[in-house]
Design a protein around this motif. Structure first.
Motif, short mmCIF file in Angstrom:
data_model
loop_
_atom_site.label_atom_id
_atom_site.label_comp_id
_atom_site.label_asym_id
_atom_site.label_seq_id
_atom_site.Cartn_x
_atom_site.Cartn_y
_atom_site.Cartn_z
N ARG A 291 45.82 43.52 -8.90
CA ARG A 291 45.95 42.16 -8.36
C ARG A 291 44.59 41.46 -8.41
NH1 ARG A 291 49.85 39.97 -4.89
NH2 ARG A 291 49.16 38.02 -4.04
N ASP A 292 44.60 40.24 -8.90
CA ASP A 292 43.41 39.40 -8.85
C ASP A 292 43.31 38.86 -7.43
OD1 ASP A 292 41.39 37.52 -9.05
OD2 ASP A 292 42.42 36.29 -10.55
N MET A 293 42.31 39.29 -6.69
CA MET A 293 42.17 38.88 -5.30
C MET A 293 41.16 37.75 -5.13
SD MET A 293 42.44 42.61 -3.56
CE MET A 293 42.74 41.92 -1.95
N GLY A 294 40.68 37.20 -6.22
CA GLY A 294 39.70 36.12 -6.14
C GLY A 294 38.28 36.66 -6.04
N HIS A 295 38.05 37.54 -5.09
CA HIS A 295 36.72 38.13 -4.90
C HIS A 295 36.58 39.50 -5.56
CE1 HIS A 295 39.15 40.03 -1.78
NE2 HIS A 295 38.24 40.97 -1.71
N GLY A 296 37.67 39.98 -6.15
CA GLY A 296 37.66 41.28 -6.79
C GLY A 296 39.04 41.63 -7.29
N VAL A 297 39.14 42.81 -7.85
CA VAL A 297 40.45 43.28 -8.32
C VAL A 297 40.97 44.32 -7.34
CG1 VAL A 297 39.37 45.00 -9.87
CG2 VAL A 297 41.72 44.30 -10.26
N GLY A 298 42.20 44.10 -6.89
CA GLY A 298 42.87 45.05 -6.02
C GLY A 298 43.58 46.08 -6.87
N LEU B 241 32.26 53.13 -5.74
CA LEU B 241 32.51 51.95 -6.57
C LEU B 241 33.40 50.90 -5.90
CD1 LEU B 241 33.10 53.67 -10.04
CD2 LEU B 241 31.07 52.38 -9.29
N SER B 242 34.06 51.27 -4.81
CA SER B 242 35.02 50.37 -4.16
C SER B 242 34.39 49.65 -2.97
CB SER B 242 36.23 51.17 -3.68
OG SER B 242 36.84 51.82 -4.77
N ALA B 243 34.61 48.34 -2.91
CA ALA B 243 34.17 47.57 -1.74
C ALA B 243 35.08 47.85 -0.55
CB ALA B 243 34.17 46.08 -2.07
N LEU C 178 47.31 54.70 2.58
CA LEU C 178 48.50 54.51 3.40
C LEU C 178 49.45 55.67 3.12
CD1 LEU C 178 50.38 52.89 5.26
CD2 LEU C 178 51.17 51.67 3.22
N ALA C 179 49.58 56.57 4.11
CA ALA C 179 50.48 57.71 3.95
C ALA C 179 51.84 57.36 4.53
CB ALA C 179 49.89 58.93 4.66
N ARG C 180 52.88 57.75 3.82
CA ARG C 180 54.27 57.56 4.25
C ARG C 180 54.95 58.91 4.15
NH1 ARG C 180 53.22 54.57 0.05
NH2 ARG C 180 54.81 55.63 -1.19
N SER C 181 56.10 59.03 4.74
CA SER C 181 56.84 60.29 4.64
C SER C 181 57.27 60.59 3.21
CB SER C 181 58.06 60.28 5.56
OG SER C 181 58.95 59.25 5.16
N ASP C 182 57.43 59.55 2.39
CA ASP C 182 57.86 59.75 1.01
C ASP C 182 56.74 59.58 -0.01
OD1 ASP C 182 57.51 57.01 1.35
OD2 ASP C 182 59.25 56.48 0.12
N GLY C 183 55.49 59.56 0.44
CA GLY C 183 54.38 59.45 -0.49
C GLY C 183 53.18 58.75 0.12
N LYS C 184 52.34 58.24 -0.73
CA LYS C 184 51.14 57.53 -0.28
C LYS C 184 50.74 56.48 -1.30
CE LYS C 184 47.97 60.90 -2.25
NZ LYS C 184 49.04 61.79 -2.67
N THR C 185 49.92 55.55 -0.83
CA THR C 185 49.31 54.56 -1.70
C THR C 185 47.82 54.54 -1.40
OG1 THR C 185 51.29 53.19 -1.75
CG2 THR C 185 49.20 52.11 -2.32
N VAL C 186 47.03 54.68 -2.43
CA VAL C 186 45.58 54.51 -2.31
C VAL C 186 45.28 53.12 -2.82
CG1 VAL C 186 43.31 55.34 -3.02
CG2 VAL C 186 45.18 56.98 -2.65
N HIS C 187 44.62 52.33 -1.96
CA HIS C 187 44.30 50.95 -2.31
C HIS C 187 42.77 50.80 -2.33
CE1 HIS C 187 44.56 46.63 -2.69
NE2 HIS C 187 43.70 46.54 -1.70
N ALA C 188 42.27 50.29 -3.44
CA ALA C 188 40.83 50.06 -3.60
C ALA C 188 40.62 48.61 -4.05
CB ALA C 188 40.24 51.00 -4.62
N VAL C 189 39.47 48.07 -3.69
CA VAL C 189 39.06 46.76 -4.20
C VAL C 189 37.70 46.94 -4.85
CG1 VAL C 189 38.43 44.38 -3.63
CG2 VAL C 189 40.32 45.50 -2.43
#
Length: 132
Positions: free
Chosen positions: A72-79, A111-113, A118-129
């Motif tokens: 995602r283009d977040m304006g100040h960086g890439v998500g 490297l990430s700002a 985010l852990a869930r019972s069915d998996g996880k998401t790692v979010h970096a900017v």
């Protein structure tokens, strides 16, 4: 009158396999190259490396057959979001100079700002900017 560009997004499902990181690196370079403004080369390199490490971690350590990559283009960086079906969060491992790893997570953190898991019972998401 001010116009606001709609956010640019890219989402892809990747099969966990030897080519997943290669495909993910190609996607991030294509995404950043297609943004309406020039992205500094250092940002492209950093974002490509973060995506490569996160997808490689899924391939090496997570359960499940697929993972997803969202940019995602977040304006100040890439998500960057990488999701998989394993709720176990990433954990730092001792550095191994014989080639067994341990370098990826510290590199992603450096490297990430922003970096969240985010852990869930069915998996996880790692979010970096990665900042522009």
């Amino acid at each position: 009158m001010t116009t606001v560009e709609p956010p640019c997004d890219l989402g892809a499902r990747l099969e966990r396999g030897p080519q997943a990181a290669v495909h993910a690196r190609r996607l991030v370079r294509t995404f950043l190259g297609g943004l309406p403004r020039a992205v500094p080369r250092e940002t492209t390199e950093a974002a490509t490396l973060v995506v490569s490490e996160l997808v490689t971690n899924v391939v090496r350590h997570a359960r499940g057959r697929l993972c997803s990559l969202d940019l995602r283009d977040m304006g100040h960086g890439v998500g960057i979001s990488v999701s998989d079906d394993d709720p176990e969060p990433p954990r730092p491992r001792p550095l191994d100079l014989t080639g067994q790893g341990g370098f990826g997570w510290p590199l992603v953190r450096r490297l990430s700002a922003e970096l969240t898991v985010l852990a869930r019972s069915d998996g996880k998401t790692v979010h970096a900017v990665v900042s522009f």
